[in-house]
Design an enzyme around this catalytic site. Structure first.
Site, PDB file in Angstrom:
ATOM      1  CB  THR A 111      -9.881 -30.661  -4.442  1.00  0.00           C
ATOM      2  OG1 THR A 111     -11.260 -31.050  -4.315  1.00  0.00           O
ATOM      3  CG2 THR A 111      -9.243 -31.465  -5.561  1.00  0.00           C
ATOM      4  NE  ARG A 162     -14.166 -30.829   3.961  1.00  0.00           N
ATOM      5  CZ  ARG A 162     -13.739 -30.260   5.078  1.00  0.00           C
ATOM      6  NH1 ARG A 162     -13.565 -28.965   5.127  1.00  0.00           N
ATOM      7  NH2 ARG A 162     -13.502 -30.969   6.145  1.00  0.00           N
ATOM      8  CG  ASP A 200     -17.584 -35.880  10.440  1.00  0.00           C
ATOM      9  OD1 ASP A 200     -18.834 -35.953  10.510  1.00  0.00           O
ATOM     10  OD2 ASP A 200     -16.956 -35.847   9.370  1.00  0.00           O
ATOM     11  CG  ASP A 223     -18.359 -39.556  11.183  1.00  0.00           C
ATOM     12  OD1 ASP A 223     -19.143 -40.041  10.345  1.00  0.00           O
ATOM     13  OD2 ASP A 223     -17.131 -39.474  10.992  1.00  0.00           O
TER      14      ASP A 223
END
Length: 209
Positions: free
Chosen positions: A108, A104, A200, A203
């Protein structure tokens, strides 16, 4: 319109509660994500078609049920989706595995493809795309479009935690793709993270905080 199934199985809900906890370490997190994927796979494959097959038991001939027609494939969205593959394969060990790599863009939030490797016969398979988190829906929508561009007709999407915004985007972009969700959360924050979520997933699976 696609079917959206939010899992209500007590074991799935219990395990999701544990992976949400900040103190759950990578080893336990990985194990639980795999277990949740296995339990979700059991629920998500409920409507696979069956065919009658005649076999010999040690006693006599009989007719049994076997999966009909299309073979299956599991396609994780890299990298967090890898955490769900083993659990899926525990349930459907004959499935092939493809990989789609998307990241990602931090500015944006749009998905950018960097890797795509699929089984040669993927167009003839029933595909389960897996990613622990459905946040904005950008990566999942892009991954499914990649599959459609390669001729895949039968696609399902499976995630452990989803935000309403991601579900809406998926339904708008791919109304023919059923979505299986472990838990439907409240909203996305300003950084595109699911709230309350679990942080996340990549992670936490790979210990790369």
């Amino acid at each position: 319109m696609s079917k959206v199934v939010v899992m209500d199985h007590p074991l799935i809900q219990h395990k999701i509660g544990i992976i949400r906890r900040e103190e759950t370490g990578s080893k336990d997190f990985r194990t639980l994500v795999s277990e949740i994927a296995m339990l979700m796979c059991y629920e998500a494959t409920r409507e696979l078609k069956l065919a009658d097959v005649e076999i010999e038991t040690p006693i006599c001939k009989t007719t049994v049920k076997e999966l009909k027609g299309k073979k299956l494939a599991v396609v994780p969205i890299l990298r967090a989706g890898l955490g769900m593959v083993d659990g899926m394969l525990n349930m459907i060990p004959a499935a092939k595995v493809g990989h789609i790599g998307l990241y990602r863009d931090p500015e944006t939030l749009a998905p950018v493809e960097y890797y795509c490797k699929l089984p040669a016969d993927c167009a003839n398979r029933e595909i389960f795309v897996v990613d622990p988190m459905l946040a904005t829906g950008g990566s999942a929508s892009a991954a499914i479009q990649l599959l459609k561009d390669k001729g895949v007709k039968s696609i399902h999407f499976m995630c452990i935690i989803a935000a309403p915004e991601g579900v809406k985007k998926m339904q708008e972009a791919h109304p023919d793709v059923d979505i299986y969700i472990g838990a439907l959360d409240d909203h996305l924050n300003d950084h595109g993270y699911i709230v309350p979520g679990l942080g996340d997933a990549g992670d936490r699976i790979f210990g790369t905080k």
